[in-house]
Motif scaffolding. Sequence first.
Motif, mmCIF file in Angstrom:
data_model
loop_
_atom_site.group_PDB
_atom_site.id
_atom_site.type_symbol
_atom_site.label_atom_id
_atom_site.label_comp_id
_atom_site.label_asym_id
_atom_site.label_seq_id
_atom_site.Cartn_x
_atom_site.Cartn_y
_atom_site.Cartn_z
ATOM 1 N N UNK A 74 20.663 -2.559 23.564
ATOM 2 C CA UNK A 74 20.493 -2.090 24.938
ATOM 3 C C UNK A 74 19.637 -0.836 24.903
ATOM 4 N N UNK A 75 18.640 -0.784 25.799
ATOM 5 C CA UNK A 75 17.764 0.379 25.885
ATOM 6 C C UNK A 75 17.772 0.867 27.322
ATOM 7 N N UNK A 76 17.808 2.186 27.485
ATOM 8 C CA UNK A 76 17.788 2.761 28.819
ATOM 9 C C UNK A 76 17.516 4.249 28.752
ATOM 10 N N UNK A 77 17.445 4.864 29.916
ATOM 11 C CA UNK A 77 17.169 6.292 30.006
ATOM 12 C C UNK A 77 18.481 7.068 30.028
ATOM 13 N N UNK A 78 18.529 8.138 29.260
ATOM 14 C CA UNK A 78 19.712 8.994 29.210
ATOM 15 C C UNK A 78 19.754 9.800 30.507
ATOM 16 N N UNK A 79 20.832 9.605 31.285
ATOM 17 C CA UNK A 79 20.928 10.265 32.586
ATOM 18 C C UNK A 79 21.923 11.417 32.608
ATOM 19 N N UNK A 80 22.829 11.467 31.641
ATOM 20 C CA UNK A 80 23.828 12.539 31.624
ATOM 21 C C UNK A 80 24.337 12.737 30.199
ATOM 22 N N UNK A 81 24.891 13.927 29.965
ATOM 23 C CA UNK A 81 25.487 14.270 28.674
ATOM 24 C C UNK A 81 26.864 14.853 28.945
ATOM 25 N N UNK A 104 21.297 18.453 20.290
ATOM 26 C CA UNK A 104 20.602 17.171 20.183
ATOM 27 C C UNK A 104 20.903 16.289 21.395
ATOM 28 N N UNK A 105 22.141 16.278 21.840
ATOM 29 C CA UNK A 105 22.509 15.464 23.001
ATOM 30 C C UNK A 105 21.803 15.968 24.255
ATOM 31 N N UNK A 106 21.752 17.279 24.436
ATOM 32 C CA UNK A 106 21.086 17.849 25.614
ATOM 33 C C UNK A 106 19.595 17.533 25.604
ATOM 34 N N UNK A 107 18.989 17.484 24.428
ATOM 35 C CA UNK A 107 17.555 17.200 24.323
ATOM 36 C C UNK A 107 17.231 15.753 24.689
ATOM 37 N N UNK A 108 18.223 14.889 24.739
ATOM 38 C CA UNK A 108 17.998 13.480 25.057
ATOM 39 C C UNK A 108 17.907 13.199 26.551
ATOM 40 N N UNK A 109 18.288 14.164 27.379
ATOM 41 C CA UNK A 109 18.246 13.948 28.835
ATOM 42 C C UNK A 109 16.839 13.538 29.273
ATOM 43 N N UNK A 129 32.755 14.411 19.778
ATOM 44 C CA UNK A 129 31.342 14.044 19.627
ATOM 45 C C UNK A 129 30.773 13.915 21.038
ATOM 46 N N UNK A 130 29.621 14.544 21.320
ATOM 47 C CA UNK A 130 29.037 14.430 22.662
ATOM 48 C C UNK A 130 28.727 12.970 23.005
ATOM 49 N N UNK A 131 28.806 12.649 24.295
ATOM 50 C CA UNK A 131 28.444 11.316 24.765
ATOM 51 C C UNK A 131 27.261 11.425 25.708
ATOM 52 N N UNK A 132 26.426 10.386 25.695
ATOM 53 C CA UNK A 132 25.294 10.312 26.618
ATOM 54 C C UNK A 132 25.524 9.110 27.527
ATOM 55 N N UNK A 133 25.040 9.195 28.750
ATOM 56 C CA UNK A 133 25.186 8.099 29.698
ATOM 57 C C UNK A 133 23.863 7.368 29.793
ATOM 58 N N UNK A 134 23.905 6.064 29.496
ATOM 59 C CA UNK A 134 22.728 5.195 29.570
ATOM 60 C C UNK A 134 23.102 4.009 30.440
ATOM 61 N N UNK A 135 22.452 3.886 31.587
ATOM 62 C CA UNK A 135 22.740 2.758 32.485
ATOM 63 C C UNK A 135 24.183 2.700 32.919
ATOM 64 N N UNK A 136 24.815 3.830 33.118
ATOM 65 C CA UNK A 136 26.205 3.885 33.563
ATOM 66 C C UNK A 136 27.216 3.767 32.434
ATOM 67 N N UNK A 137 26.789 3.527 31.212
ATOM 68 C CA UNK A 137 27.681 3.414 30.063
ATOM 69 C C UNK A 137 27.680 4.723 29.276
ATOM 70 N N UNK A 161 27.562 22.516 12.975
ATOM 71 C CA UNK A 161 27.291 21.091 13.155
ATOM 72 C C UNK A 161 27.599 20.659 14.587
ATOM 73 N N UNK A 162 28.717 21.126 15.145
ATOM 74 C CA UNK A 162 29.076 20.785 16.524
ATOM 75 C C UNK A 162 28.015 21.301 17.498
ATOM 76 N N UNK A 163 27.516 22.503 17.253
ATOM 77 C CA UNK A 163 26.471 23.066 18.111
ATOM 78 C C UNK A 163 25.182 22.260 17.994
ATOM 79 N N UNK A 164 24.827 21.825 16.796
ATOM 80 C CA UNK A 164 23.628 21.006 16.611
ATOM 81 C C UNK A 164 23.760 19.669 17.341
ATOM 82 N N UNK A 165 24.944 19.065 17.314
ATOM 83 C CA UNK A 165 25.143 17.802 18.039
ATOM 84 C C UNK A 165 25.008 18.016 19.542
ATOM 85 N N UNK A 166 25.534 19.125 20.047
ATOM 86 C CA UNK A 166 25.412 19.417 21.481
ATOM 87 C C UNK A 166 23.952 19.627 21.873
#
Length: 140
Positions: free
Chosen positions: A104-111, A85-90, A117-125, A78-83
Motif C-alpha cells: 500500500x502506498x499513500x501520503x503521510x497525513x499525520x504523525x 524521522x516520523x515528523x519529516x515524513x509529513x 514507536x511513532x505512528x504515521x497515518x496513511x490513507x486513514x490507517x 534513539x526515541x528522539x531520532x524516531x520522532x
Amino acid sequence: MPVDPVTSAPGAGLYTTAAVRTPKQTMDGEVFMSLLVTQLRNQDPSSPMDTNQMISQTTQLAMMEQMTDLTRTNQENFALQMRTAAAALLGRTASYVDADGNAVTGTVSAVSYTGTVPTVTIGGQEIVLDALTGVGAAGS
C-alpha cells in the motif's frame, strides 16, 4: 482468662498480610553497593579487605553507573531520532505492507507519538514507523 488480639476490624490485625518482596531483574548501583556493604560487614577482622580490592570494587560500581546512564541517554536519543524521522515524513509518500500482504502506498497525513514507536497515518490507517517499507518524495 484468655486475651483476644486487638483489631480495628474483623481480620485486620497487625500482621494480617505478609510482606512480599519482588526480586530485582537487573543489576544496578543499589545491588552492587549492597553487596559491598555486606562484604564489609562480614569480613574477618583479623584479615580485613585489601584497600586495592575495595578501590577496585568502588571503581567498578562507578563504571557500571556511568554505563547505565549512557544506555539511558542512548535510548532517549534513539526515541528522539524516531520522532524526528516520523515528523519529516509529513506530506511525503510512504509505503507499507498491509495485513493481507498487499503493498500500500499513500501520503503521510499525520504523525502520532502516543506509543513507544511513532505512528504515521496513511490513507486513514495508522502504521508504526518501523513497518514502513519505503518513502518517496512529497506527492509522488
